[in-house]
Write an enzyme that holds these catalytic residues in place. Structure first.
Site, mmCIF file in Angstrom:
data_model
loop_
_atom_site.group_PDB
_atom_site.id
_atom_site.type_symbol
_atom_site.label_atom_id
_atom_site.label_comp_id
_atom_site.label_asym_id
_atom_site.label_seq_id
_atom_site.Cartn_x
_atom_site.Cartn_y
_atom_site.Cartn_z
ATOM 1 N N GLY A 1 0.796 -1.236 0.000
ATOM 2 C CA GLY A 1 0.000 0.000 0.000
ATOM 3 C C GLY A 1 0.819 1.271 0.000
ATOM 4 N N SER A 2 2.054 1.207 -0.512
ATOM 5 C CA SER A 2 2.838 2.445 -0.536
ATOM 6 C C SER A 2 2.205 3.463 -1.495
ATOM 7 C CB SER A 2 4.297 2.174 -0.896
ATOM 8 O OG SER A 2 4.417 1.719 -2.217
ATOM 9 N N MET B 1 -4.357 -7.129 -6.865
ATOM 10 C CA MET B 1 -3.812 -8.288 -7.576
ATOM 11 C C MET B 1 -4.873 -9.244 -8.110
ATOM 12 S SD MET B 1 -0.778 -7.375 -7.462
ATOM 13 C CE MET B 1 0.194 -8.763 -8.030
ATOM 14 N N ARG B 2 -6.073 -8.739 -8.340
ATOM 15 C CA ARG B 2 -7.132 -9.620 -8.861
ATOM 16 C C ARG B 2 -7.629 -9.134 -10.205
ATOM 17 N NH1 ARG B 2 -8.906 -13.609 -6.132
ATOM 18 N NH2 ARG B 2 -7.565 -13.785 -4.331
ATOM 19 N N ASN C 1 -5.448 2.379 -13.401
ATOM 20 C CA ASN C 1 -4.517 1.402 -12.812
ATOM 21 C C ASN C 1 -3.102 1.926 -12.971
ATOM 22 O OD1 ASN C 1 -3.573 -1.168 -11.805
ATOM 23 N ND2 ASN C 1 -3.098 -1.761 -13.919
ATOM 24 N N HIS D 1 0.862 0.571 -13.264
ATOM 25 C CA HIS D 1 1.595 -0.672 -13.569
ATOM 26 C C HIS D 1 3.082 -0.337 -13.721
ATOM 27 C CE1 HIS D 1 2.021 -4.767 -14.956
ATOM 28 N NE2 HIS D 1 2.822 -4.318 -15.901
HETATM 29 C C1 GRF Z 1 3.140 -1.152 -7.617
HETATM 30 O O1 GRF Z 1 4.410 -1.392 -8.146
HETATM 31 C C2 GRF Z 1 2.122 -1.007 -8.714
HETATM 32 O O2 GRF Z 1 2.652 -0.498 -9.895
HETATM 33 C C3 GRF Z 1 1.692 -2.429 -8.938
HETATM 34 O O3 GRF Z 1 1.679 -3.008 -7.666
HETATM 35 C C4 GRF Z 1 2.624 -2.346 -6.836
HETATM 36 C C5 GRF Z 1 1.921 -1.958 -5.573
HETATM 37 O O4 GRF Z 1 2.824 -1.492 -4.612
HETATM 38 N N1 GRF Z 1 0.415 -2.476 -9.639
HETATM 39 P P1 GRF Z 1 2.259 -0.881 -3.248
HETATM 40 O O5 GRF Z 1 1.376 -1.939 -2.605
HETATM 41 O O6 GRF Z 1 1.504 0.357 -3.574
HETATM 42 O O7 GRF Z 1 3.468 -0.612 -2.402
#
Ligand code: GRF
Length: 209
Positions: free
Chosen positions: A15-16, A93-94, A110, A112
């Site tokens: 969740g950063s 992640m779904r 989104n 990525h």
């Molecule tokens: C990030 O690298 C984002 O691009 C990808 O998942 C990661 C999530 O990181 N979809 P965080 O949980 O926000 O730290």
């Protein structure tokens, strides 16, 4: 769209990126309100981040539902109840179904960690290293129901240097994400990025036709 923009963030892990958005809102840099965090892993660190930021949380365990559509329908009712304008996928992640993608068509984005359309799916940073590309980056795009596909709103690039590992590269990519994602949301909130054309692009006969 409301002012301030009412957003929901979907995340599954650390969740950063959630934190970066919450900090931007808190610091007055982003004219939006985070109405809900949706998380499919009740133990994920992002849940605690949301609680500490005073954001409402909806966690669920996918296995407890008969289908993906069933848990998405529940989420959709929450989003509608909170009049959410924009759904932000930040490490969710779904795979989503038409229940949510269709309802939020053109209003779901989104982030990525690659220069899409290169390296969609899992382990994008690793994929870039394995292929030996010299430049990679990050992408924010409108969600269209495919795997990390849909119209691209913003990208940032960075060089891959000799000796880079998945960890070293990720450590440079993450801060870029933390800057770009709140920036794009803020451009949507201010109207600098207009999502209307994407909303109107919605196929009439379902998203996969
Ligand atoms: C990030 O690298 C984002 O691009 C990808 O998942 C990661 C999530 O990181 N979809 P965080 O949980 O926000 O730290």
């Amino acid at each position: 769209m409301n002012k301030p923009l009412r957003i929901a963030i979907f995340a599954s892990g650390s969740g950063s990126n959630f934190q970066a958005i919450a900090d931007a809102v808190q610091g007055g840099k982003l004219d939006a309100s985070i109405e809900l965090l949706v998380c499919d892993r009740p133990q994920a660190p992002v849940v605690q981040r949301a609680q500490e930021a005073g954001v409402a949380v909806h966690t669920f365990r996918p296995k407890e539902y008969p289908s993906r559509e069933a848990y998405e329908q529940e989420i959709l009712e929450l989003l509608r109840g909170k009049q959410v304008d924009l759904v932000v996928l930040a490490g969710y992640m779904r795979i989503l179904t038409d229940v949510l993608v269709g309802a939020y068509w053109g209003r779901m984005i989104n982030i990525h960690p690659s220069l899409l359309p290169s390296f969609p799916g899992l382990h994008a940073v690793r994929q870039a290293l394995v292929h030996g590309v010299k430049v990679t980056g990050i992408t924010v795009h409108v969600v269209d129901g495919g795997l990390d596909s849909g119209p691209i709103l913003a990208q940032r690039a960075l060089d891959i240097v000799p000796g880079d590992t998945e960890q070293s590269l990720s450590e440079r990519i993450h801060p870029m994400e933390h800057e770009l994602l709140p920036h794009v949301i803020s451009q949507i909130a201010s109207g600098q990025i207009d999502l209307e054309p994407y909303i109107n692009l919605k196929p009439k006969d379902g998203i996969h036709s």
